[in-house]
Design a protein around this motif. Structure first.
Motif, PDB file in Angstrom:
ATOM      1  N   ASN A  67       0.723  -1.134  -0.188  1.00  0.00           N
ATOM      2  CA  ASN A  67      -0.037   0.014  -0.169  1.00  0.00           C
ATOM      3  C   ASN A  67       0.782   1.161  -0.048  1.00  0.00           C
ATOM      4  OD1 ASN A  67      -1.756   2.027   0.718  1.00  0.00           O
ATOM      5  ND2 ASN A  67      -2.984   1.028   1.987  1.00  0.00           N
ATOM      6  N   HIS A 108      -0.243  -6.211  -3.321  1.00  0.00           N
ATOM      7  CA  HIS A 108      -0.792  -4.844  -3.784  1.00  0.00           C
ATOM      8  C   HIS A 108      -2.344  -4.943  -4.176  1.00  0.00           C
ATOM      9  CE1 HIS A 108      -1.430  -0.810  -5.348  1.00  0.00           C
ATOM     10  NE2 HIS A 108      -0.331  -0.625  -4.850  1.00  0.00           N
ATOM     11  N   PRO A 109      -3.316  -4.382  -3.996  1.00  0.00           N
ATOM     12  CA  PRO A 109      -4.680  -4.448  -4.516  1.00  0.00           C
ATOM     13  C   PRO A 109      -4.762  -4.388  -5.985  1.00  0.00           C
ATOM     14  CG  PRO A 109      -4.667  -2.647  -3.036  1.00  0.00           C
ATOM     15  CD  PRO A 109      -3.275  -3.191  -2.888  1.00  0.00           C
ATOM     16  N   GLU A 112      -3.831  -8.000  -6.765  1.00  0.00           N
ATOM     17  CA  GLU A 112      -4.858  -8.817  -6.343  1.00  0.00           C
ATOM     18  C   GLU A 112      -6.052  -8.945  -7.514  1.00  0.00           C
ATOM     19  OE1 GLU A 112      -5.150 -10.589  -3.544  1.00  0.00           O
ATOM     20  OE2 GLU A 112      -3.553  -9.547  -2.426  1.00  0.00           O
ATOM     21  N   HIS A 119     -12.515 -10.881 -10.296  1.00  0.00           N
ATOM     22  CA  HIS A 119     -12.328  -9.458  -9.482  1.00  0.00           C
ATOM     23  C   HIS A 119     -12.932  -8.657 -10.073  1.00  0.00           C
ATOM     24  CE1 HIS A 119     -10.707  -6.111  -7.412  1.00  0.00           C
ATOM     25  NE2 HIS A 119     -10.239  -6.924  -6.561  1.00  0.00           N
TER      26      HIS A 119
END
Ligand code: NOJ
Length: 559
Positions: A67, A108-109, A112, A119
């Motif tokens: 992040n 990290h998003p 992901e 997603h």
């Protein structure tokens, strides 16, 4: 060219995890840095470069960012960060942070979403990274797209089953590379950088800067470094950041790039360039490898120090940038062994003398110096006995490689003790107590046993200590504006001596040093007009042109 504030600064690099633990969890932190501001200022450090402070699973100690907008709880909170900025600024100090733009963590998003076709944001983020379908081998099996080798050993490709693709990572597999051709990704990173600038950071050390562009034709090759290093287009990305963020905000920027020609160096750090102010290159960092070693090859093979190579490199970089750009001078950072063990001699007999010699050799040179934490007390390589004493992600892939090449466990361990990055990451040795005054509990990585005698406390009040030698040299740099000196090296090809002249504001200086255990000599006529000013020996015959093992002297003459 008008003088810039960063030309006369002294940078001190803090590996946050290992510098000072304020809250007793065994990990260095931001409050720990705040506690040591007096120490840092008294040393003569004005700019602090912090290794990555962002939230991270710490696969690579923070170079794997999870992040970008959050401080790692290991290191504190955003309020601690602001407090450090504020307290440093009140003292007239600067804080620059590491900016990691080549990759993120796989946690990290963005990643992901990128790796998971189900997603909701998959479509947007998939293209933030670099993917390849892979190849089919002669047996009909799916295999890696290319044989490119990662900087940490092993393939740059890892398979992601949900998308049936491989993703590229030039460092660890938990550090997927970002796709700099994606403009939405660029905009997101720029917003993040601006946010830290608005918070008050004074600049950045830009990590792995020359790797941002890749060869999108993905030709095969091994190790294939040319496909992800220094491709021309990466300058476009850096220039964009410079023009939009670095230059308008008057930031201090130092880019990391392994190697560059004169043209490229000026592209990065020329006075007219918008990319960086200064460049960190590694040409002098590994000039002691033994190319005949096949068991622990490459940087892992310790050989004789090539003294002429160090001189040629320092002289070359000074020439390349003379009048057209700005040079950085440093011995080592968190990626190389401790300098006294590397280019000096950490035996009881020569440790102190050679650490001072190395300081004389470097800190009279023109340019902006970077002192690495612990260097100022002559911290040495680690003395670890077990493989699991080591913590660096790179160690474990490389240990496996050594075993495959036929090395014995002990040979591999010796290579790690000589060369691994953990050598430069052991806890700062503040005093002789159990955990070296770094922490009240067992630290995340073992302290070096020699902290019982080798520590700040012991050196603080000893006028002749390595620590006080650093203070003297850094103060002299300031007084004489040595950053702007006019440098001439002598005897570039001599195997042991290290001799140069440079100019200060009030004096001219001659520095003579011996990098070897045997005697060295230098051209006696150089001494004409000079008087002895400093020496790392108790008694010196100032008019002698013979230097004992690791002896170093500074002469001067009034202008
Ligand atoms: C260079 C850094 O100095 C090193 O420590 C890190 O592992 C790599 N870049 C990847 O971020």
């Amino acid at each position: 060219m008008e003088r810039k504030y960063w030309q006369d600064t002294v940078i001190y690099q803090i590996y946050l995890r290992s510098f000072n633990d304020s809250n007793g969890d065994g990990i260095g932190d931001l409050q720990g840095v705040i506690e040591k501001l007096d120490y840092l200022q008294s040393l003569g450090a004005e700019t602090l470069w912090l290794s990555p402070h962002y939230d991270s699973p710490m696969d690579d100690n923070g170079y794997d960012i999870r992040n970008h907008w959050k401080v790692s709880p290991d290191y504190g909170t955003i309020d601690d960060f602001k407090e450090l900025l504020d307290k440093a600024h009140k003292r007239g100090m600067y804080v620059i942070t590491d900016l990691v733009l080549n990759h993120t963590s796989d946690e990290h998003p963005w990643f992901e979403a990128a790796k998971d076709p189900n997603h909701p944001d998959h479509e947007k983020y998939h293209d933030y990274y670099i993917w390849h379908k892979g190849k089919i081998d002669e047996h009909g099996n799916k295999t890696i797209p290319t044989r490119w080798r990662s900087w940490f050993g092993g393939s740059v490709w890892t398979y992601n089953e949900p998308t049936d693709e491989y993703y590229l990572h030039i460092f660890s597999k938990k550090m997927p590379d970002l796709n700099w051709r994606n403009t939405s990704m660029q905009e997101d990173l720029k917003a993040m950088i601006k946010w830290w600038v608005d918070l008050g950071v004074d600049g950045f050390r830009i990590d792995a800067a020359n790797h941002l562009e890749k060869n999108w034709d993905f030709p095969d090759g091994h190790p294939g470094y040319e496909n992800f290093s220094s491709l021309p287009k990466h300058h476009e990305y850096l220039e964009m950041l410079g023009k939009e963020i670095f230059t308008p905000n008057n930031l201090m920027t130092i880019g990391e790039s392994g190697g560059a020609s004169k043209e490229e160096a000026l592209q990065y750090a020329g006075f007219d360039s918008n990319e960086f102010d200064m460049l960190i290159q590694f040409e002098h960092c590994w000039v002691d490898t033994d190319d005949s070693n096949e068991l622990t090859p490459g940087k892992w093979a310790k050989g004789e120090v090539d003294v002429p190579a160090i001189k040629h490199s320092f002289s070359k970089w000074n020439e390349i940038l003379r009048g057209e750009g700005w040079n950085v001078i440093y011995w080592h950072n968190h990626d190389q062994p401790r300098i006294v063990s590397h280019y000096g001699d950490d035996s009881l007999q020569y440790w102190e003398r050679s650490a001072k010699m190395l300081a004389y050799a470097l800190y009279m040179l023109p340019g902006t110096p970077i002192v690495y934490y612990g260097e100022e007390i002559g911290m040495t390589n680690v003395d670890y006995e077990n493989l699991d004493d080591f913590k660096d992600v790179e160690v474990f892939t490389e240990y496996r490689n050594f075993m495959e090449l036929g090395a014995s466990h002990e040979t591999a361990m010796q290579a790690l003790r000589d060369r691994s990055r953990d050598n430069a990451r052991s806890p700062m040795q503040w005093d002789g107590s159990s955990y070296a005054g770094f922490s009240t509990v067992e630290p995340w990585i073992k302290v070096n046993k020699n902290h019982e005698t080798l520590n700040v406390k012991n050196q603080m009040n000893d006028e002749t200590s390595i620590l006080n030698t650093y203070k003297t040299l850094l103060a002299l740099r300031e007084k004489e504006a040595l950053a702007h000196g006019d440098l001439t090296f002598h005897d570039l090809d001599d195997d042991s001596n290290f001799v140069y002249e440079t100019t200060g504001k009030h004096h001219d200086f001659l520095i003579v040093a011996n990098f070897k255990k045997g005697e060295a000599t230098f051209d006696k006529t150089l001494l004409e007009g000079y008087t002895l000013f400093m020496s790392n020996q108790d008694s010196v015959e100032a008019s002698s042109n013979t230097l004992e093992a690791y002896e170093a002297r500074i002469y001067r003459k009034t202008k």
